[in-house]
Every structure is written in structure tokens, then in C-alpha cells.
Design an enzyme around this catalytic site. Structure first.
Site, PDB file in Angstrom:
ATOM      1  N   ASP A 174      31.278 -20.159 120.312  1.00  0.00           N
ATOM      2  CA  ASP A 174      31.127 -19.365 121.537  1.00  0.00           C
ATOM      3  C   ASP A 174      29.974 -18.383 121.390  1.00  0.00           C
ATOM      4  OD1 ASP A 174      31.927 -18.121 124.134  1.00  0.00           O
ATOM      5  OD2 ASP A 174      32.273 -16.421 122.807  1.00  0.00           O
TER       6      ASP A 174
ATOM      7  N   LYS B 163      38.379 -16.968 122.250  1.00  0.00           N
ATOM      8  CA  LYS B 163      38.554 -15.790 121.390  1.00  0.00           C
ATOM      9  C   LYS B 163      39.983 -15.278 121.474  1.00  0.00           C
ATOM     10  CE  LYS B 163      34.876 -14.479 123.506  1.00  0.00           C
ATOM     11  NZ  LYS B 163      33.609 -14.114 124.095  1.00  0.00           N
TER      12      LYS B 163
ATOM     13  N   HIS C 196      43.984  -9.123 127.653  1.00  0.00           N
ATOM     14  CA  HIS C 196      42.531  -9.156 127.818  1.00  0.00           C
ATOM     15  C   HIS C 196      42.171  -8.638 129.203  1.00  0.00           C
ATOM     16  CE1 HIS C 196      38.411 -10.368 127.199  1.00  0.00           C
ATOM     17  NE2 HIS C 196      38.412 -10.841 128.431  1.00  0.00           N
TER      18      HIS C 196
ATOM     19  N   ARG D  43      23.628 -19.184 126.944  1.00  0.00           N
ATOM     20  CA  ARG D  43      23.925 -18.990 128.381  1.00  0.00           C
ATOM     21  C   ARG D  43      23.189 -17.777 128.924  1.00  0.00           C
ATOM     22  NH1 ARG D  43      29.925 -18.129 128.259  1.00  0.00           N
ATOM     23  NH2 ARG D  43      29.735 -17.721 130.469  1.00  0.00           N
TER      24      ARG D  43
ATOM     25  N   SER E  34      35.084 -19.318 127.281  1.00  0.00           N
ATOM     26  CA  SER E  34      34.549 -18.366 126.314  1.00  0.00           C
ATOM     27  C   SER E  34      35.595 -17.304 125.965  1.00  0.00           C
ATOM     28  CB  SER E  34      33.284 -17.734 126.924  1.00  0.00           C
ATOM     29  OG  SER E  34      32.911 -16.579 126.253  1.00  0.00           O
TER      30      SER E  34
HETATM   31  N1  URA Z   1      33.089 -12.299 128.371  1.00  0.00           N
HETATM   32  C1  URA Z   1      33.127 -13.316 127.475  1.00  0.00           C
HETATM   33  O1  URA Z   1      33.693 -13.176 126.397  1.00  0.00           O
HETATM   34  N2  URA Z   1      32.536 -14.484 127.790  1.00  0.00           N
HETATM   35  C2  URA Z   1      31.926 -14.685 128.973  1.00  0.00           C
HETATM   36  O2  URA Z   1      31.423 -15.775 129.192  1.00  0.00           O
HETATM   37  C3  URA Z   1      31.870 -13.618 129.901  1.00  0.00           C
HETATM   38  C4  URA Z   1      32.470 -12.426 129.584  1.00  0.00           C
END
Ligand code: URA
Length: 447
Positions: free
Chosen positions: A164, A190, A85, A171, A186
Site C-alpha cells: 500500500d 492497514k 478508523h 497514486r 488502502s
Molecule cells: N487514507 C489511506 O490510508 N489511503 C487512501 O487511499 C486515502 C486515505
């Protein structure tokens, strides 16, 4: 919602006290199911933003978001699967190079990627600029492809971490995005859903990244690694520089062209490929195909030199429906030629001293490579190529960048913005290390 009292839970976080982890999980479940309203979740998010979350709270939040949707099971696929990531940057085309590259070293890589966010490009938008390329795969297709060719990059379906998705949208409108534990939870909710056994994080740091300072980048890396550890997923983080764009192309198809050139070995001695090799070496080591990241990098260089990595990229593009012919001859893509150039001004003598990644990211969006609103379509051919970079010699009238777009009306403003993004000097600037540091369970080390 059993005995959960949302007001008490919000007050506990407001007062900076430790939350009961089961209550936090129940609170997230109730919000996802609609039993907790947005106004209570907003109050909680602001309390968490202001007072932070402990590692245990961040892990429980991650777990609740992960459990809200599909957790892809890749246990039937042999080998240690290693995910990757990036926290996002400008010109960040690392994934389409890295994923087939690591797979060709014998380490399977499954990846769920995102679309462009603000000034940062998205891997899915870039891959979809290859005519025919499909990123919307079913879980069965995803699993089959990782089994068949050892690599896959797909978009997140609505089934992955729906909590999320709902929380992120809230958010976004309550000024609570920029919180390290909330970002970490967050992202990790994923990443843990992808089905990999280990994870390498490219934590970008600098003015073109979400984390502008090294202290914030370190804190984000450490929080994500702690969440991984709580879920028995080993995490190695590599902190990389994002003050200047990565590579010489920014945008969709222009970046895919650079990806192909990288896999053909045309940009071996560049910051982009140093970052790719550093991350790939870590992934090969985590996948137990090398004793160490250094040995992993040697293996990576072999598959680059032998052409095995490029072959795997061809397989990957074909498996997801992309036009293989265009990958062989990228210049044949319709509308891909530049429509304008940006030239160096009269005072540009000597060297490029600096190039602002953030300004270049915005310029690419203005050319159509990214979105201003969620529902916007992106222009697949849009972006910049042949960017001059810090340290390059320059003289008045030299090409600083070539512009690609189907929106010619954007060109004049973008041209001015790109000129402003550059500064020049008589002497070459001090080179900046593309890879700053690495982090794993034994702590931070230099690279
Ligand atoms: N990318 C994400 O997936 N979540 C966040 O909170 C910020 C960047």
C-alpha cells in the site's frame, strides 16, 4: 511472475471486464517485489480509477496489500478486540478520547494511526505533542500494552502493508487517489493488519472531509464493510458531519488539551462528544460488553462519569512514555499559551452562521500544526483554540479564535484567513446533526 501477463490484466480493466482475482493478487505481489514497473501499475491504477473495482476485486486487492507485510496477531490477548478508523477531518481528536474510553468499558482497542494528511490533522502528531510520548512501538510492545491496559495507539511500521505504501505514493503522482475502491482497499489493508476482531469506521462527510458528498461517504462505507466481511471482520460504519471543525481546538497540543477536558466531562453536550459516544457505543456492542449500541452508550456514560475513562487515559499516556504531570496541568506546557487572537469584525452581529472546516484546517497547517512537504517537522504546540462555532452569539471585537505557534510570521495571514472562514447572521443557523447515519450488515439506518 508465473503466467501473469500484465498487459492483458491492464487491458481487462481498461475494457471494464472482471479480473481474475488470482491474477490481481499476483500482479500486486510482482509490483511490490519490483517485477512490475511503475508505468504498468500506473496504467492499471488509472483503468481501476475510471472503471472501478467490484467488491471481490477490492477485497482481493486489500488481501494482497495486507499479505505484503506483517499481520499483527493478537489472538493471545483475551476479549474481542475492536478497532476504529476515521477517514479524517479537521479537529478530529476522537481517537485519543475513544480508545481509552472503550478500553475502560472492558473492550480492548489496538490502533495503528497516521500522521497529518493535507488539511487534516494526524493522531500521531497530536499524541507526540505530549512530551515524551512514543508512537514508534515494536510489535511486542504493542501486544504487551494491549494485554496490560487494554489500549494502544502506535504508528505504522514499514512492515505493515508495504504494498500500500508503494501504491499510495504512485497514486499520489498519477491522479488516482480519489477512487472509492482504491481508498477503501488502502485503508482496510492497514486496518486488517492491526489484529482487531471487529472494526468501527467513522466515515466523515462534508467540505472538511475527503468525502464531500453523502453519496460518496455511503459508497466508501459500504465498500469498506464489504472488504471487512470478506475477511470475516464485522464492520459498523457511522457517517458523521465534517462541514465545520470538530470541537473548539484544531492542531496538536491544543487538541490534546481539549481531549483532557472531554475526558473530565467538561464538553459532554457537544457534537464532538455525541460522535465519541456514538462510536464508543458501537464498539462496546461489537466487543459484546453491551446488547446494543444504545446500551453501549449508557455504559460509556458511566465510565465517563465515574472518572474511569480519564484514569485509563492517564495509564495509556504513561505506558507510552508521556509526561503525566502535564496531563494533570496542561497549562504548564512550555510555549503552549496563545500568541495572538482573532477578533470578530465590525459587521459581526448576532450569531456565527457558518465556519469553513477546510479553511480552518489550512490555517492550522500554516501555523505549523501540519506538513506542507512529507519531510517537514510539525510544531507540537501549534494550532487554534477557543474557536467560536456556528450557533454561538457574537458581537464585534469578540474573540473568534486564539492562535498558538512558534512561527509568529504566519500570524497575520492566518488571522485574515480565519476571519474569511466565518460568516454571521441575525438569526441562529439550523443545528446540523453531528451523526448522520449508521451502516452494518442489515443496511443503513438513521441515528
Ligand atoms: N487514507 C489511506 O490510508 N489511503 C487512501 O487511499 C486515502 C486515505
Amino acid at each position: 511472475m508465473s503466467n501473469l501477463n500484465p498487459v492483458r490484466l491492464i487491458a481487462t480493466k481498461r475494457d471494464g471486464k472482471a479480473l481474475a482475482l488470482d491474477d490481481l493478487r499476483a500482479f500486486i505481489d510482482a509490483y511490490t517485489g519490483g517485477a512490475v514497473p511503475d508505468y504498468q501499475m500506473s496504467a492499471f491504477l488509472m483503468a481501476a480509477y475510471l472503471n472501478g473495482l467490484s467488491d471481490a476485486e477490492a477485497a482481493a486487492l486489500t488481501d494482497a496489500m495486507l499479505q505484503s507485510g506483517t499481520h499483527i496477531d493478537l489472538s493471545s490477548v483475551s476479549g474481542i478486540k475492536v478497532g476504529k478508523h476515521s477517514t479524517g477531518g479537521v479537529g478530529d481528536k476522537v481517537s485519543p478520547i475513544l480508545v481509552p474510553l472503550v478500553a475502560s468499558c472492558g473492550v480492548p482497542v489496538a490502533k495503528l494511526s497516521g500522521r497529518g494528511l493535507g488539511h487534516t490533522g494526524g493522531t500521531l502528531d497530536k499524541l507526540e505533542s505530549i512530551p515524551g510520548f512514543r508512537t514508534s512501538l515494536s510489535v511486542d510492545e504493542y501486544r504487551r500494552q494491549i494485554d496490560d491496559i487494554g489500549c494502544v495507539i502506535a504508528g505504522q511500521t514499514g512492515d505493515v502493508a508495504p504494498a500500500d505504501k508503494k501504491l499510495y505514493a504512485l497514486r499520489d503522482v498519477t491522479a488516482t487517489v480519489d477512487s472509492i475502491p482504491l481508498i477503501a482497499a488502502s485503508i482496510m489493508s492497514k486496518k486488517l493488519a492491526e489484529g482487531n476482531d471487529a472494526l468501527v469506521l467513522d466515515v466523515k462527510c462534508g467540505r472538511g472531509a475527503f468525502m464531500k458528498t453523502e453519496a460518496d461517504a455511503r459508497a466508501l462505507a459500504e465498500t469498506m464493510a464489504a472488504i471487512g466481511a470478506e475477511h470475516d471482520v464485522p464492520v459498523t460504519a457511522v457517517m458523521t458531519n465534517m462541514d465545520v471543525p470538530l470541537g473548539r481546538a484544531v492542531g496538536n497540543w491544543p487538541e490534546i488539551v481539549e481531549v483532557i477536558e472531554c475526558l473530565r466531562g467538561e464538553h459532554d453536550d457537544t457534537p464532538l462528544m455525541r460522535i465519541v459516544r456514538a462510536l464508543a457505543g458501537e464498539m462496546v456492542a461489537l466487543g459484546e460488553k453491551a446488547e446494543s449500541a444504545e446500551e453501549g452508550e449508557e455504559r460509556v456514560q458511566q465510565v465517563l462519569d465515574s472518572g474511569a475513562a480519564l484514569d485509563r487515559f492517564f495509564q495509556f499516556v504513561e505506558a507510552q512514555g508521556g509526561d503525566r504531570g502535564l496531563i494533570d496541568t496542561p497549562s504548564a506546557r512550555d510555549g503552549s499559551e496563545p500568541v495572538a487572537v482573532v477578533r470578530a469584525p465590525d459587521d459581526a452581529q448576532g450569531y456565527v452562521a457558518d465556519l469553513d472546516a477546510l479553511a480552518i484546517g489550512h490555517a492550522a497547517v500554516d501555523l505549523g500544526a501540519g506538513r506542507r512537504a512529507k519531510e517537514d517537522d510539525v510544531d507540537p504546540v501549534a494550532g487554534l483554540s477557543d474557536l467560536k462555532k456556528p450557533g454561538d452569539p457574537v458581537a464585534p471585537g469578540d474573540v473568534l479564535a486564539r492562535l498558538h505557534t512558534r512561527t509568529p510570521s504566519a500570524v497575520e495571514d492566518v488571522r485574515a484567513a480565519i476571519r474569511d472562514a466565518y460568516s454571521f447572521s441575525d438569526e441562529p443557523p439550523e443545528p446540523v446533526a453531528p451523526v448522520r447515519a449508521r451502516y452494518d450488515t442489515s443496511g443503513w439506518s438513521d441515528v
